[in-house]
Every structure is written in structure tokens, then in C-alpha cells.
Design a protein around this motif. Structure first.
Motif, PDB file in Angstrom:
ATOM      1  N   TRP A 194     -11.994  12.633  10.255  1.00  0.00           N
ATOM      2  CA  TRP A 194     -11.805  11.243   9.835  1.00  0.00           C
ATOM      3  C   TRP A 194     -12.107  10.326  11.031  1.00  0.00           C
ATOM      4  CZ3 TRP A 194      -6.370  10.971   7.014  1.00  0.00           C
ATOM      5  CH2 TRP A 194      -6.458  11.642   5.776  1.00  0.00           C
ATOM      6  N   THR A 220       8.098  17.496 -13.718  1.00  0.00           N
ATOM      7  CA  THR A 220       6.806  18.058 -13.293  1.00  0.00           C
ATOM      8  C   THR A 220       6.532  17.707 -11.838  1.00  0.00           C
ATOM      9  OG1 THR A 220       5.555  16.168 -14.150  1.00  0.00           O
ATOM     10  CG2 THR A 220       5.786  18.089 -15.595  1.00  0.00           C
ATOM     11  N   SER A 261       0.732  20.926  -8.903  1.00  0.00           N
ATOM     12  CA  SER A 261       0.189  19.583  -8.653  1.00  0.00           C
ATOM     13  C   SER A 261      -1.093  19.377  -9.453  1.00  0.00           C
ATOM     14  CB  SER A 261      -0.047  19.355  -7.162  1.00  0.00           C
ATOM     15  OG  SER A 261      -0.992  20.261  -6.676  1.00  0.00           O
ATOM     16  N   SER A 291     -10.650   7.556  11.483  1.00  0.00           N
ATOM     17  CA  SER A 291      -9.356   7.070  11.960  1.00  0.00           C
ATOM     18  C   SER A 291      -8.715   8.069  12.919  1.00  0.00           C
ATOM     19  CB  SER A 291      -8.423   6.784  10.778  1.00  0.00           C
ATOM     20  OG  SER A 291      -8.309   7.919   9.946  1.00  0.00           O
ATOM     21  N   TRP A 330      10.824  -1.504  13.120  1.00  0.00           N
ATOM     22  CA  TRP A 330      10.467  -1.167  11.735  1.00  0.00           C
ATOM     23  C   TRP A 330      11.367  -1.929  10.756  1.00  0.00           C
ATOM     24  CZ3 TRP A 330      12.998   0.996   7.569  1.00  0.00           C
ATOM     25  CH2 TRP A 330      12.200   1.428   6.508  1.00  0.00           C
ATOM     26  N   ASN A 338      -3.350   8.284  -2.737  1.00  0.00           N
ATOM     27  CA  ASN A 338      -3.456   8.524  -1.302  1.00  0.00           C
ATOM     28  C   ASN A 338      -4.872   8.141  -0.896  1.00  0.00           C
ATOM     29  OD1 ASN A 338      -2.538   9.384   1.166  1.00  0.00           O
ATOM     30  ND2 ASN A 338      -2.648  11.556   0.727  1.00  0.00           N
ATOM     31  N   CYS A 386       4.923   3.519  -0.011  1.00  0.00           N
ATOM     32  CA  CYS A 386       5.443   3.497   1.359  1.00  0.00           C
ATOM     33  C   CYS A 386       6.233   2.204   1.630  1.00  0.00           C
ATOM     34  CB  CYS A 386       4.342   3.647   2.394  1.00  0.00           C
ATOM     35  SG  CYS A 386       3.440   5.192   2.247  1.00  0.00           S
ATOM     36  N   ASN A 387       6.802   2.142   2.795  1.00  0.00           N
ATOM     37  CA  ASN A 387       7.677   1.034   3.159  1.00  0.00           C
ATOM     38  C   ASN A 387       6.973   0.064   4.080  1.00  0.00           C
ATOM     39  OD1 ASN A 387      10.159   1.996   1.875  1.00  0.00           O
ATOM     40  ND2 ASN A 387       9.960   3.686   3.329  1.00  0.00           N
ATOM     41  N   LYS A 429       6.203  20.391  -8.276  1.00  0.00           N
ATOM     42  CA  LYS A 429       5.298  20.392  -7.110  1.00  0.00           C
ATOM     43  C   LYS A 429       6.118  20.401  -5.829  1.00  0.00           C
ATOM     44  CE  LYS A 429       2.815  17.041  -9.790  1.00  0.00           C
ATOM     45  NZ  LYS A 429       2.526  15.608  -9.887  1.00  0.00           N
ATOM     46  N   CYS A 431     -11.202  18.947   6.651  1.00  0.00           N
ATOM     47  CA  CYS A 431     -12.237  18.119   5.995  1.00  0.00           C
ATOM     48  C   CYS A 431     -13.616  18.412   6.586  1.00  0.00           C
ATOM     49  CB  CYS A 431     -11.932  16.624   6.110  1.00  0.00           C
ATOM     50  SG  CYS A 431     -10.385  16.161   5.318  1.00  0.00           S
ATOM     51  N   ARG A 440     -13.475   3.127   2.514  1.00  0.00           N
ATOM     52  CA  ARG A 440     -14.388   2.973   3.670  1.00  0.00           C
ATOM     53  C   ARG A 440     -14.964   1.560   3.792  1.00  0.00           C
ATOM     54  NH1 ARG A 440     -16.805   8.253   6.153  1.00  0.00           N
ATOM     55  NH2 ARG A 440     -15.098   9.660   5.673  1.00  0.00           N
ATOM     56  N   THR A 465      -1.659  10.754   8.628  1.00  0.00           N
ATOM     57  CA  THR A 465      -1.842   9.359   8.255  1.00  0.00           C
ATOM     58  C   THR A 465      -0.930   8.493   9.113  1.00  0.00           C
ATOM     59  OG1 THR A 465      -0.086   9.419   6.622  1.00  0.00           O
ATOM     60  CG2 THR A 465      -2.293  10.063   5.883  1.00  0.00           C
ATOM     61  N   GLU A 466      -1.134   7.185   9.023  1.00  0.00           N
ATOM     62  CA  GLU A 466      -0.331   6.283   9.836  1.00  0.00           C
ATOM     63  C   GLU A 466       1.142   6.286   9.420  1.00  0.00           C
ATOM     64  OE1 GLU A 466      -0.880   1.852   8.634  1.00  0.00           O
ATOM     65  OE2 GLU A 466      -2.799   2.789   8.275  1.00  0.00           O
ATOM     66  N   GLU A 467       1.430   6.871   8.266  1.00  0.00           N
ATOM     67  CA  GLU A 467       2.802   6.941   7.754  1.00  0.00           C
ATOM     68  C   GLU A 467       3.627   8.022   8.446  1.00  0.00           C
ATOM     69  OE1 GLU A 467       4.014   4.877   5.794  1.00  0.00           O
ATOM     70  OE2 GLU A 467       5.899   5.849   5.266  1.00  0.00           O
ATOM     71  N   THR A 523      -6.973   7.744   1.386  1.00  0.00           N
ATOM     72  CA  THR A 523      -7.477   8.008   2.725  1.00  0.00           C
ATOM     73  C   THR A 523      -8.990   7.860   2.725  1.00  0.00           C
ATOM     74  OG1 THR A 523      -7.778  10.344   2.281  1.00  0.00           O
ATOM     75  CG2 THR A 523      -5.619   9.665   3.079  1.00  0.00           C
ATOM     76  N   GLU A 524      -9.567   7.884   3.921  1.00  0.00           N
ATOM     77  CA  GLU A 524     -11.011   7.711   4.011  1.00  0.00           C
ATOM     78  C   GLU A 524     -11.768   8.899   3.428  1.00  0.00           C
ATOM     79  OE1 GLU A 524     -12.617   8.524   8.249  1.00  0.00           O
ATOM     80  OE2 GLU A 524     -10.624   7.741   8.567  1.00  0.00           O
ATOM     81  N   GLU A 525     -11.062   9.976   3.150  1.00  0.00           N
ATOM     82  CA  GLU A 525     -11.679  11.171   2.586  1.00  0.00           C
ATOM     83  C   GLU A 525     -11.938  11.043   1.085  1.00  0.00           C
ATOM     84  OE1 GLU A 525     -12.675  13.567   4.251  1.00  0.00           O
ATOM     85  OE2 GLU A 525     -13.109  15.035   2.695  1.00  0.00           O
ATOM     86  N   ARG A 545      -0.605   6.316  15.251  1.00  0.00           N
ATOM     87  CA  ARG A 545      -0.677   4.865  15.482  1.00  0.00           C
ATOM     88  C   ARG A 545      -1.152   4.481  16.884  1.00  0.00           C
ATOM     89  NH1 ARG A 545       2.741   1.204  11.572  1.00  0.00           N
ATOM     90  NH2 ARG A 545       2.645   2.510   9.738  1.00  0.00           N
ATOM     91  N   SER A 592       1.584   0.762   2.009  1.00  0.00           N
ATOM     92  CA  SER A 592       1.924  -0.178   3.082  1.00  0.00           C
ATOM     93  C   SER A 592       1.360   0.361   4.395  1.00  0.00           C
ATOM     94  CB  SER A 592       3.446  -0.353   3.164  1.00  0.00           C
ATOM     95  OG  SER A 592       3.936  -0.919   1.973  1.00  0.00           O
ATOM     96  N   TRP A 593       0.062   0.403   4.447  1.00  0.00           N
ATOM     97  CA  TRP A 593      -0.651   0.916   5.618  1.00  0.00           C
ATOM     98  C   TRP A 593      -1.548  -0.187   6.149  1.00  0.00           C
ATOM     99  CZ3 TRP A 593      -2.964   6.352   4.028  1.00  0.00           C
ATOM    100  CH2 TRP A 593      -1.915   7.287   3.889  1.00  0.00           C
ATOM    101  N   TRP A 594      -1.663  -0.277   7.446  1.00  0.00           N
ATOM    102  CA  TRP A 594      -2.592  -1.224   8.058  1.00  0.00           C
ATOM    103  C   TRP A 594      -4.024  -0.902   7.664  1.00  0.00           C
ATOM    104  CZ3 TRP A 594      -1.045  -5.539  10.730  1.00  0.00           C
ATOM    105  CH2 TRP A 594       0.323  -5.625  11.002  1.00  0.00           C
ATOM    106  N   SER A 595      -4.323   0.377   7.565  1.00  0.00           N
ATOM    107  CA  SER A 595      -5.685   0.759   7.183  1.00  0.00           C
ATOM    108  C   SER A 595      -6.000   0.293   5.764  1.00  0.00           C
ATOM    109  CB  SER A 595      -5.878   2.270   7.308  1.00  0.00           C
ATOM    110  OG  SER A 595      -4.896   2.959   6.572  1.00  0.00           O
ATOM    111  N   HIS A 596      -4.967   0.126   4.940  1.00  0.00           N
ATOM    112  CA  HIS A 596      -5.210  -0.345   3.577  1.00  0.00           C
ATOM    113  C   HIS A 596      -5.399  -1.859   3.516  1.00  0.00           C
ATOM    114  CE1 HIS A 596      -3.870   3.478   1.273  1.00  0.00           C
ATOM    115  NE2 HIS A 596      -4.864   3.670   2.091  1.00  0.00           N
TER     116      HIS A 596
END
Lengths: 680, 680
Positions: free
Chosen positions: A427, A343, B351, A429, A118, B78, B458-459, A347, A458, B60, A80-82, B80-82, A60, B426-430
Motif C-alpha cells: 500500500w 451471523t 464471513s 499509505s 483522542w 473497509n 470508527c470513532n 465470524k 497484497c 485512490r 490501518t490508521e485505526e 482501504t486503497e486495496e 500514523r 473516521s479516518w484521515w485517509s477517508h
């Protein structure tokens, strides 16, 4: 002013070097509660305008408000930002509001939860799970004053050798001297500057620390000599775990010295990492650190002058117990018949084998001769390894600085080595995150740092690598590093390699200056990278800026971190000279006034801003830090008043530098030109 | 001009409504290659300045250059930008450079890989894996012309009822009418506007479609009537899979009609989703769509007027075969003894059971009476479900528009329903991603859309929810939705709920206007949200803007999407009136000139920009869309020339709207005031 308050019975951490007496009265400012589990909970209302600085290595923004962080050193691969925690725990937080300027440092080797607005936007709630900690309150007149007081409390930052400021190429996968030679040659023949190549785990025999493949590196000393003749260094990796293998000297000597962490029954704790089943040195013990530090000696004797320490959270892939538990859980699920929930558990069962809290509770350290369960001192492990290594270096080479950077860390480790920012991704970000982490790390004492340029995991694109390099031009550690199975990431792999080379050329033109600014910051207990708030604390715009940094005494950086951007906005807290770099020889100079500006920056262009009446010296450049002429400079600056540029110049290796005697003073004279050639 | 080029033997997709003859000459512009696997590969050099618009639902920026996307409808958690793909495949890409303006549409129901400057920054390489597709080239004078031509090729966008523009509260977990009533009451007693509550899977009996829990919802019609009396609608979820359970009517009738996808041996394909083992309707068949569409009838008869269709990629948690394969793989690893690689495989094995390509190859559809393996038509599945539902709605209620939005989609589905942007976090990037996805979706025909405000997984923190709501004020679907086990996310849960309520109040004051702008865009085959490039294609700054959008005929939005930001930069491509909203009654008005501006925006403040000589009408507001007075407006605008504001006003439900006859024309008269009350 620093005051200390003790809760419970804190374990020693080696973080603080001043021995303060604990205050007898109760902790001011904070409401203190005690959890039924023994935790200590500090809470504090936040001012609507309050900005929070600190926490070192964390995701962040520069302002840490609005997230829940955890101090828990973690080998995590998805920043990630989480994410609550990364590889290091740096428990310094600075509260900055119109009403308050307060530094809070928790000297606590266990888990801490930082709820910083938070749960409620206007409250900070900080929980030490163990409840055994020293709390330091730092009150000074300025943000920089707090940074300096904290550094004086915790000790001077690590000084790397000057060559470590060169460009370093790294990749998980380099497995032979022939491969390294090819990488070097591909740089040299294109005149891409290069000072070193990192060796990742593939140079070792079966990933065993302190070994190297005899076929691939038949004579390491000869190879290092060959590299040094070309002004290059090899930088091998060392991991925390020691493979369980009789006949392998580090294991045999460690076993003989009873150096490894123990399970409750007194047997050695074993868990798998790269080499398979390993034991883990108890770095909290002085005798173990001495044994481990001396293990570097064969590599040092081969001429190696730099190392990176990895996997020292410690990362644990799995233990025998963990695997057995996972299969038992899977068997149970299988017998019961799967459904959608089970299931998912399957994982979790298998992904949960790595770095599990169960494993971290399975082993013990000896602290003052008494067993302490690992999870209570978890965050000290990487710092202990760094200390062991640094102490070994000092014994081997008391007069010469060696390069050391680590993945995991804790406050105190900043005295012994640098850190890299961990296993990031390719990334955009993460380019921004790398920028934003710099001042937080600097505040906590970690000056020698940088991210994996281009991204570790990546696949990078060429525009992203170029923009990463543009940040890397300014970071003390400028390393391009990438993971096995990702796209090749060396500069010469890309169609725009000439653009990238030109970007690296700027680093080399600036290297004498950047080295000097680093040394000044380190020796004065200051920060190299600062949030704008530290320099312009009364400027309401400046204090909230999250994507520009003050650099040293004279400059500000503002990298582009958005894909396909044709430029960016920048806020100038005072009049500055805007340098638009394309290469060390090709740049535009434009005086800009205090305020907001949109700056055009095409892909190969990046900015540096220089304060009025200050100047940045460009040396003629070169392909290695050892080949730079640091006597002739082009000064770039907007000089209206007489002044002085002081440049720190030493031999780049001395372990006992004297700041004042090593400063060369270059007069800055009023000049209608923005660029002027001088000799130093 | 649209030209069509056919490769191989394309399968029908229902995407295009114009029956164009294929050109006989070869495809211009692109180099065409044929892979040994039957794939067709189109490549095109990119201009250094080229911007790429399109691809609908994707991660993106607005400019899609610099990433490798895949058209492959995916239930992924998830973003992400990937991430190469999300829930929908929208194969329209627009090339925009100084040399070129070209729309490319691939009508192909299988996987497509879009390398858009990924491998090389200056080349696009687009691969249709099946090689069976129609390629459409769209050439018009302007970007908007391409958007319009594409819409005319693929059909008019779905029209939702007007109440669907109200604020909707949703959460995975609402399980009884009592719980819904509490949610409603908590809004109503605080005067937080609300038009609907979504029911997630918990309203069903064992997650079985078209059932509802008899204890929790003893009389659904009565409960919906009660809600309607309070100007509220219930919006239940329907999933794609039909539980295998004899005696359960949808299964029995589907089985009797042989409606389910088959395995190669002719038996029904079975895989588990929420209800456990399910069959999957073959939505590619007209008879199956008719059967499925009629299954909604009991809910429609209970008064339900809106639905969301989920899990229709289709998501597959696991198949019996997949579970058996996973355990067999795990057994093999276990027998061989684990090492670091195999412990990673163990995670992958389990998974990988979900949404596996193995499963997608295990079943077949009937297309024109012939079996077609699912993976070849995978991307049509969600669109087929949407079509089945919409056709059922039209049979049940031919004169009244109903609400429908889906998770998965394909071009063509935009005629039948909206989509939400999927399971974000619950991400700012989202928040930024949601903004950036809007124009891409609009370009592809999906006008009725919005993201899960606050984030699904997320929260959330209260500042993030507030900033999400500020975007949601402008999106046609304005839904707060969150997942089970995350922090409660209803507005009234937060200390700053009054700020959030005030933000929603702006939506209601703007609702008649936003509804009007939506209807105009839909009925004119235009976009509601546009990149600035579409309106200012000669403005070199505007064409690269990634975080501002033109909204309708008159406005521009520029939400704040950074945590702790005290404002943001905005670029005005012409003079505009800046409205800083705090509530429907409390706002600042400030004329700003074309160019760059820093705008202060505290947490409860958000901007709207209105073009000169245009105006935005605020109605007096209210707590439900049905309670709004749309005859008295406060016009906010900077009027220097006479003009007209045309407002679309119908009954909000008619299925056959006539644009011109429903427009109310409000004169705009030159005025030194920026705010003026008028009657319409």
C-alpha cells in the motif's frame, strides 16, 4: 535529568540498565488517578501547539497526537490508521511545546492505553492497566538530549554486521537451495546488487524450528559456503513456538528442562502456530534463554550469520480450548437460529480464536520463581526471545557480530537486535507509514530497522516497489519481502527492473557512508533518523513536518510516497544541496535555499538533501557490500568553509568497536564544484 | 464525437438516452481479445505521462492509473486503497496524455475488471466478463468537452431542492421524535445552522420499509410540520429488501403483483438483511418500479420531502442456503480436525455468507419478459431502486423537487438522484478519499454528492470532524453521519463546537452561491468539481494535482486532510485571491501569485481560492437555508477588469428550471478593495 517514580509492585522487564532510586515525592506534571481495577491513570493538559514524539512501532504520523494507542504486542495484518497497536511496545513519549520539553517512559510489561488528544484534543490520558510500573521523567535541554538520556538509561543499541546493510531479498515461499540459487542468479546476471537471501518458514521440516528440509537443503553448510563465495548470506527465520513432538530434540530438551509456559494446573500450555500444536518457551527465565539460545548452534555451525525471529508476540493461531469454545458458541447460535447479529458473531467467534485474550490468560511465566499470568507480562515475550538468541550468539561467537532482527519487541530488545516494521501491505499509505515510523523507532533505541520493501501482503505494482526501494536506499535494513500467494516481488520480475537496479546501486554507493552514520549514531547513543524538530526546534515549520527526516549528521531525506506523483514538496530548514538520484552514476546536483520547494521527481528519481558545508561520499559501488571500495569517494557537497567528513570504518564485525579510533577524517575544502573525487 | 461499438448482445441498462447506431467497423485504438469464457478484453498501451480520469465511485487518487478496479457494486465496510470496488459502478474512463484525449464508456451491467497500469505500468487492460456490452468512444477537443458529451449521452443530472444544500445531521440510532427534537434543539440553542435530520433504520418498526414506530413517532405529519415550522426537514431511510411477513402491506402487495426476484425454480428469492428474511423487488421491471415508487406515498403524504435509499447493491447478509452451506463446511472442517489453514477457512466460511457470489447467482430478474440471472445485471440494482423512487416522486409531486440520494448507483441513476459516498470511516485517509472522489463522480454525472462527514464507522476525533466539515462546506450534500456504537458525532458533543459552528456558518454564507454554481453545472451538463487538468490542461504541474479541485466557474478548493497539520501546500495555476476562512464573518484575504505556496491553516481555518477578476458572494448567513437573505452580499474578489457575476436564483424547488431567466447578473467593477458589499 532522569527521575523515577514507582507505582505498585513493578515486575522486572530488563528494559532499564541504570538502577535509579525511586523518588519519594509524588509525580510532578501529571494528575494521577487510581482506577477501581487497580489501574493507574496519568493525565496532562496539552498545549495547543504541543507535538508528541515516541511510541516507537505505531501507525500514523511522527506526531502521535490525536489517536488512542495501546501498548499490546499484536500479530495484526491490517495496519490501518485505526490500529491501536503493532508488534512492539515502546512506552516512551516526549512532550514538546513552547512551554515544555519532557520525556515520559513507563516501564510496564502489561497493557497501557495512550489517549493522546483522542477523547479531548487538549488532554493526554495514559492508563497502565496493571498499575504496577516505574515511571521515568526525562528532562534535558533538547529533544536530542532526551533521546540520548533515554538511551543511556536503557543501553546502547544493537550493532549489526556491515554486510547486513546490503540489499536482502526475501519471500515467504523459498523452499529449496535450488530456488534460492535461482533468485541469486537472476540478481547476479542483471547486476542487481545483493548481500543476502532470507529463508522464511518453508526451509524447515514441517515448520519446526532449527530443522531444515534434508532434500531441499541436503548440505546447508556447503550451500552457505557456496553463497559466501559469492558474497552472500542466508538469513533463516526462527519462530517462537516449539512443536509438541516427541523425538524432536528442541521439544524433548525443552520438556526435560521444564522450559515451557504452564497452564494454571501446571501442565504445558499448548497452542497452534505454523507447525501445529506448540509449546512456548518461558523466555523470562534465564535458564530457558540459555537452552533456547543454544538451539541456534547447528545453524551457526553451518555458517549462518544472520537470523530473523518471528511470531514472538507470541502469535497464537488457536488453542484446543479456544477451538472448543468457538464451536460451542457456534452450536449455540445455530441452535437458536441465526439472525443478522448472530451471523456476525459467527465470524467473530472464529476470527477471535487467534491471539485471543482468553488464551493469553491461560498460561503463566515464572518470574523470580513465582508464576505470573502471561497477560501481565505479555509485552516482554518477543524481547525475551531476542535476548535468548543474542545471548546464544555471544556465547557462540563472542568476537563477531551476527545479524538478528525480530518482529516483536520491547524497550531493552534494542540492545540485542533490530526489528523489522512488521507485516505491512503493498500500500502507498504503508510506504508513508514506514517513513514515519523510523524516527519513532530510533528514539526508542531501535536503529537497525526497515520495512518490508514492496509490502508483505497484497500485490505490489512496479511503481510502488520502485518508490519503496527509494526509501529502502536509506534504511539500515533494506529487505524486499512478500507473502505467499502475492505477486512475485523480486526486482527482476518487473519490466522496469533496470530502474530498480539503478536505485539499489545508490544504496551500495552510499553504503560505506550509511554504515558509518549508523555506527556513529549507535555508539554515541543518538538517532540515525530524526524528526526535523530535533535539529530545528525553533523553526515553527520544521517542527510539524511529518514526511521528511534528518539522516545522520549531514543529510535530510524526503521520499515520494504518492502514486503517480511527478514530484513532491519539500521544506528546507536551511540551505541544502539537492541531489536528484537516478543511479549511483547518474544524478543532478542543485543548491537550494532554505524554504519551500517543489521538486520534480519522475518515477526513477529520488532526492537526498545535504547541508551546506557538509558532504556525502559515494563509493564506486558494487554488487555486494564485501566488494565495495571504501577508499575512493566522490564527495557531493556544497563546501564554502573548511571542515571534516569523518567516516567510521572498521572490519564490520567487531563486537567491541572504538568509535574514535575507527574514524577516518576526510578534509572538506572550499570548492566551486559540487562534486569532487577524494581518497580516504 | 461519440461512436458506439456493440459486442455480443447487450442487455438494456437505461444508462444512455441517445440512441446511436453501432459502428460497423472494428473498435479503433484498442486491441480486442475474446476470452474462452466469453469475456471481451480491451487493451491499450499507456503513454508514460498518461493520466486516467473517471470510474466515479472508487478508492485512490483522481488519477486512476496504477490499480486494478472492478465494476461490481459492493456493500463493503473497509475502504482501504486495496479495495477494487465500492457501491456504484461508473464505467467511464478518460485517457489524457500528450498524444491522446479519449473517453471510453462501457455500457455493461455486469462485472468489469479495469487493470489500469497494474500488471504493467504502461498498459491498460479492461475486461468485460460477460462480453455483452456497448462500447462508446468519446472524442472532443477538451476534457470538459468529453464530460459534456458524456452527460448529453446519458442525460441531465438530478436536481435536488435548495434546502438539501443545508447542513444535515444524521446518525444510525435516532429512534424517536424526542431524540430528533433533542438533536435539533442542541443545534438551535447553540446557533449551529441545520436544515435537516436523517432518520436511519431505527425509525421503522422492525426495520420494515415504509413503516414507522407508532410510539416513537405517534404522528409523523405533525412532527414533520413542527420541524418545518423550524425550517427543518426529516429525511428517512428506505432499504431495498421487503420483509417476508404476511399482513405487512408492502410484502402482500409485492407478492400479489409478483414483484420479487425469483430463484431458478420460480419461487421468491429470500435473503436476510436488517428486518430478517426479505424479498427483493425486481427493479428492472417497469411495473415493479411503479408499485415500489408508490410505496413512498404515505411518507410523502406525511410531508416528508427527502429520502435516502440504502442497502441496494443489494446487500445480502445471508440466505438460508448460504447459512446451510456455511455450517456444512464448518462441520466438515470440524470432523477433519482443525489446523492453521482450516481455522482460517472457518472465518472465511462465515464471513463469506454476506454478499456472496453464490447468492447473487441464486436469483433472477425478468428483462423483456425473460429471466436473467442477477449477477449478469448486478450493477443495475441500485439504479433501478433510485429510478423507482424518482418516478414515484414525480407522480406524487410533479412540480416540486424532492431530495433523494442512494448508496448504490450506476450511470443513469445520476438523472434520478444523488448518492452519498458510502460507509466510510473516521479516518484521515477517508477525508482525502472523499475529496478525490468528487471530480470522478461529477465526471460520471453524479453532482449531488458528499461523504459522511466525520466518518461513518470508527470513532472520530474533534480535529478530524472539524477538517471533514471544512470539506463539507463545499460539497452539495453536507451531512454529518455516523454508525451505531461509535462515538457521538454531533457538533455539540465536542469541546471545539464553536469552531465547528463557525465552519458551518461559512457554508450558509456561501449557500446561495454554491447552489447557483451547482445549478449552472447541472443545467449546462458540466462538472461542479473538476480536476485542475480540466481547466489547465497545458500546465504540467496542474494536470497531476491530486488534492485540489476547481469548484464551479470561479474557485478552487484545497482542504487540509492531514492530522496535526499547521497548513498545507497549494499550487495556484493562475493568480488567485486566497481566503482564509475562520467563520462567515472572520476571514483573511490575500492575493497570491500563480505558483507554489505554503499556506498556514490552524485547526479552525480553511481556504478558498478565487480567480482574479472573479468574486465569491457571501450572504449574511443564517441558521437554515430558508432564512438566508440572498439579496445582500459581500463580494470577495480581486477585480481589475469589469465583469459579471451571474447568480442562479429560483424558488429552489421548481422541476423545470430555465437557467438563463433565473440568472441575476451582478456587475464586477474594478476595485482596490478585495471585499465589497452589493445588492442583487
Amino acid at each position: 535529568m532522569i527521575r523515577k517514580y514507582t507505582f505498585g509492585a513493578p515486575l522486572p522487564t530488563d528494559a532499564v540498565i541504570q538502577n535509579l532510586l525511586a523518588e519519594k515525592d509524588s509525580l510532578p506534571y501529571f494528575t494521577v488517578r487510581y482506577g477501581e481495577d487497580g489501574s493507574v491513570i496519568l493525565s496532562l493538559p496539552l498545549h495547543p501547539e504541543e507535538v508528541l514524539f515516541g511510541l516507537g512501532q505505531a501507525v500514523r504520523g511522527i506526531d502521535k497526537r490525536g489517536h488512542r494507542y495501546e501498548s499490546w504486542n499484536s500479530d495484526v495484518f491490517n495496519h490501518t490508521e485505526e490500529r491501536p497497536s503493532l508488534y512492539g511496545s515502546h512506552n516512551l513519549l516526549v512532550f514538546f511545546s513552547p512551554d515544555r520539553l519532557l520525556g515520559l517512559y513507563l516501564d510496564d510489561p502489561g497493557k497501557i492505553i495512550w489517549d493522546l488528544g483522542w477523547e479531548k484534543h487538549d488532554e493526554a490520558v495514559i492508563t497502565s492497566l496493571s498499575g504496577n510500573l516505574d515511571v521515568y521523567l526525562i528532562e534535558e535541554e533538547s529533544l536530542t538530549g532526551i533521546a540520548r538520556a533515554f538511551r543511556q538509561l536503557t543501553g546502547r543499541s544493537y550493532l549489526p554486521p556491515r554486510w547486513a546493510f546490503g540489499y536482502i531479498q526475501s519471500r515467504w515461499g523459498y523452499a529449496s537451495e535450488e530456488e534460492v540459487r535461482t533468485v541469486v542468479n537472476e540478481h547476479r546476471k542483471r547486476h542487481i546488487p545483493l548481500d543476502g537471501v532470507c529463508l522464511d518458514i518453508d526451509y524447515m521440516v514441517d515448520f519446526k524450528n532449527f530443522t531444515w528440509k534434508p532434500d531441499a537443503f541436503p548440505d546447508l553448510k556447503r550451500f552457505q559456503d557456496e553463497m559466501k563465495a559469492d558474497h552472500l548470506r542466508l538469513v533463516p527465520i526462527i519462530d517462537a513456538g516449539i512443536k509438541v513432538e516427541e523425538g524432536y530434540a528442541p521439544y524433548d530438551t525443552g520438556k526435560a528442562g521444564d522450559c515451557f509456559c504452564k497452564k494454571e494446573d501446571g501442565s504445558d500450555f499448548v497452542a497452534a502456530v505454523w507447525p501445529g500444536r506448540c509449546c512456548f518457551p518461558d523466555f523470562l527465565r534465564e535458564d530457558v534463554r540459555r537452552w533456547f539460545g543454544d538451539l541456534y548452534r547447528p545453524l551457526l555451525e553451518a555458517g549462518i550469520e544472520g537470523f530473523w525471529n518471528d511470531m514472538n508476540e507470541p502469535a497464537l493461531f488457536y488453542s484446543d480450548e479456544g477451538v472448543a469454545d468457538a464451536f460451542a458458541a457456534a452450536d449455540k447460535i445455530r441452535a437458536g437460529g441465526v439472525d443478522y447479529e448472530t451471523t456476525w458473531w459467527l465470524k467473530d467467534v472464529f476470527s477471535g480464536m487467534a491471539n485471543s485474550m482468553d488464551d493469553y490468560r491461560r498460561f503463566y511465566h515464572l518470574v523470580d520463581g513465582k508464576p505470573v499470568r502471561h497477560d501481565l507480562v505479555h509485552n516482554l515475550y518477543g524481547a525475551g526471545m531476542t535476548r535468548a538468541t543474542a545471548e546464544g550468539f555471544r556465547r557462540f561467537s563472542p568476537d563477531k557480530r551476527l545479524l538478528l532482527f525480530s518482529r516483536s519487541s520491547f524497550i531493552g530488545a534494542h540492545r540485542n537486535g533490530g526489528i523489522w516494521q512488521g507485516d505491512n501491505f503493498s500500500w502507498w499509505s504503508h510506504l508513508k507509514m514506514a517513513l514515519q515510523m523510523l524516527p519513532s523507532l530510533n528514539l526508542c533505541g531501535f536503529l537497525f530497522t526497515g520495512c518490508d520493501l514492496g509490502g508483505f501482503g497484497c500485490n505490489v505494482t512496479e511503481d510502488l516497489l520502485e518508490r519503496f526501494l527509494q526509501l529502502g536506499v536509506f534504511t539500515p535494513l533494506m529487505r524486499n519481502h512478500s507473502a505467499l500467494h502475492t505477486r512475485d516481488q523480486e526486482i527482476y520480475r518487473f519490466s522496469i527492473w533496470e530502474t530498480m537496479r539503478d536505485t539499489v546501486s545508490v544504496r551500495y554507493a552510499l553504503l560505506p557512508y550509511l554504515y558509518s552514520e549508523f555506527m556513529k549514531a549507535a555508539l554515541r547513543d543518538e538517532m540515525l533518523f530524526r524528526p526535523l524538530a530535533f535539529d530545528y526546534s525553533a523553526d515553527q515549520r520544521a517542527i510539524h513536518i511529518q514526511d521528511q527526516l534528518m539522516l545522520g549528521e549531514d543529510c535530510m531525506i524526503a521520499p515520494v510516497y504518492e502514486q503517480n506523483a511527478a514530484g513532491r514538496y519539500v521544506y528546507l530548514p536551511e540551505d541544502m544541496l539537492f541531489i536528484r538520484f537516478r543511479s549511483a552514476q547518474d544524478y543532478d546536483l542543485q543548491p537550494l535555499e532554505k524554504g519551500d520547494h517543489w521538486i520534480d521527481l519522475a518515477l526513477g528519481e529520488f532526492p537526498l538533501f545535504v547541508k551546506k558545508n557538509r558532504a556525502v561520499p559515494l563509493c564506486p559501488g558494487g554488487e555486494s557490500s564485501e566488494l565495495l571500495d571504501d577508499t575512493t569517494f566522490t564527495l557531493l557537497g556544497q563546501i564554502e568553509q573548511e571542515g571534516t567528513l569523518s567516516l567510521y570504518r572498521d572490519d564490520g564485525t567487531t563486537t567491541d568497536p572504538d568509535l574514535e579510533s575507527s574514524l577516518t577524517r576526510i578534509p572538506l575544502v572550499p570548492d566551486k564544484f559540487l562534486s569532487r573525487i577524494v581518497n580516504a
